[in-house]
Design an enzyme around this catalytic site. Structure first.
Site, short mmCIF file in Angstrom:
data_model
loop_
_atom_site.label_atom_id
_atom_site.label_comp_id
_atom_site.label_asym_id
_atom_site.label_seq_id
_atom_site.Cartn_x
_atom_site.Cartn_y
_atom_site.Cartn_z
N SER A 194 4.74 6.73 2.62
CA SER A 194 5.22 5.67 2.98
C SER A 194 4.99 4.61 1.97
O SER A 194 3.41 4.72 1.67
CB SER A 194 4.65 5.30 4.31
OG SER A 194 5.09 6.14 5.36
N ASP A 232 -2.96 0.78 8.20
CA ASP A 232 -1.74 1.61 7.73
C ASP A 232 -0.61 1.34 8.75
O ASP A 232 0.20 2.23 9.11
CB ASP A 232 -2.23 3.12 7.97
CG ASP A 232 -3.06 3.56 6.98
OD1 ASP A 232 -3.27 2.94 5.85
OD2 ASP A 232 -4.09 4.25 7.21
N ASN A 284 0.78 -1.25 0.06
CA ASN A 284 -0.01 0.13 0.10
C ASN A 284 0.79 1.33 0.01
O ASN A 284 1.97 1.30 0.43
CB ASN A 284 -0.92 0.21 1.52
CG ASN A 284 -1.98 1.19 1.23
OD1 ASN A 284 -2.23 1.51 0.32
ND2 ASN A 284 -2.18 1.69 2.17
N HIS A 330 0.79 5.07 1.63
CA HIS A 330 0.10 6.00 2.31
C HIS A 330 0.58 7.67 2.41
O HIS A 330 1.97 7.60 2.80
CB HIS A 330 0.07 5.48 3.85
CG HIS A 330 -0.67 6.15 4.68
ND1 HIS A 330 -2.23 6.17 4.63
CD2 HIS A 330 -0.21 7.00 5.52
CE1 HIS A 330 -2.60 7.16 5.44
NE2 HIS A 330 -1.40 7.56 6.35
C1 GAR Z 1 -2.53 8.61 -3.27
O1 GAR Z 1 -2.01 10.08 -2.84
C2 GAR Z 1 -2.32 7.74 -1.98
O2 GAR Z 1 -1.28 8.21 -1.15
C3 GAR Z 1 -3.70 8.00 -1.42
O3 GAR Z 1 -4.71 8.32 -2.26
C4 GAR Z 1 -3.92 8.71 -3.59
C5 GAR Z 1 -4.49 8.21 -4.80
O4 GAR Z 1 -4.01 8.97 -6.00
N1 GAR Z 1 -4.02 6.91 -0.60
C6 GAR Z 1 -4.35 6.93 0.77
O5 GAR Z 1 -4.84 7.83 1.40
C7 GAR Z 1 -4.52 5.43 1.25
N2 GAR Z 1 -5.04 5.79 2.74
P1 GAR Z 1 -4.19 8.01 -7.20
O6 GAR Z 1 -5.69 7.74 -7.39
O7 GAR Z 1 -3.76 9.49 -8.22
O8 GAR Z 1 -3.06 7.18 -7.31
#
Ligand code: GAR
Length: 220
Positions: free
Chosen positions: A143, A152, A114, A116
């Site tokens: 991370s 997480d 994942n 985060h």
């Molecule tokens: C990313 O920034 C990721 O870090 C976050 O969602 C976004 C997805 O962007 N994930 C979380 O918050 C997980 N808890 P994307 O759809 O453009 O890849």
């Protein structure tokens, strides 16, 4: 006659939204020496732009719509069935905004990564950019971790730091964090496919040795 090359490790990416991390992985996987193959992209949202990105790249897609399932357990059981059918070596969560049940996580232990948007263990959960600004922190980041039963909370493989600027808003900060995500995630997926990282009992094994702390992407 030359022997057929060994098949590449297979990857399924799960994404709920825009899919910019998925795009970074698709782009990386097009490099000639990339050691894995993205065989499918799944989403819990039928309209996720990530699915369009996958289709553009001629990657098979599937949807397990969470609004069509009464409980988290039922949703996870369907998702698990799809993943068992595909039987990937690696499942990459790329902005997959569903909390997975313990059964699900246990079923794919050591195969789930994942991304985060924080320097874990700081700021688990949602709205990390806003919370970092509210706290007046000077350092933020991203991370990449193995997924375990604790939300997480799985062992962190690698991090990239992002300085917080005086005039940052949640959006400007998110943009710089995402730039780092797009650099870091393909590197970690590459390590996994090369067999360099593994989930140990409670830690990350890198080239067979426990990581004392997460790998750090050098600032660029
Ligand atoms: C990313 O920034 C990721 O870090 C976050 O969602 C976004 C997805 O962007 N994930 C979380 O918050 C997980 N808890 P994307 O759809 O453009 O890849």
């Amino acid at each position: 006659m030359k022997a057929d090359p060994a098949p590449l490790p297979t990857i399924v990416v799960l994404a709920s939204g825009t899919g910019s991390n998925l795009q970074a992985l698709i782009d990386a996987s097009r490099e000639r020496d990339f050691p894995g193959e993205i065989i499918a992209v799944g989403s819990n949202r039928p309209k996720a732009f990530a699915l369009e990105r996958a289709a553009q790249a001629h990657i098979k897609t599937f949807v397990v719509d969470h609004t069509q399932h009464g409980s988290r357990e039922e949703f996870d059981a369907h998702l698990m069935a799809e993943l068992r059918r595909l039987d990937p070596d690696l499942i990459v969560l790329a902005g997959f905004m569903r909390i997975l049940t313990e059964d699900f996580v246990r079923a794919f232990r050591g195969k789930l990564l994942n991304v985060h948007p924080s320097l874990l263990p700081a700021y688990t959960g949602l709205n990390t950019h806003q919370r970092v600004l509210d706290a007046g922190d000077s350092l933020h980041g991203v991370s990449i971790h193995f997924v375990t039963e604790e939300l997480d909370g799985g062992p962190v493989i690698a991090q990239a730091e992002v300085p917080v600027l005086a005039d940052d808003t949640p959006d400007t900060l998110a943009e710089r964090v995402q730039q780092q995500e797009h650099l870091l995630y393909p590197i970690v997926v590459r390590w996994f496919c090369e067999g360099r990282i593994r989930l140990g009992a409670q830690d990350v094994l890198f080239d067979g040795a426990a990581l004392a702390e997460p790998m750090k992407l050098a600032a660029n």
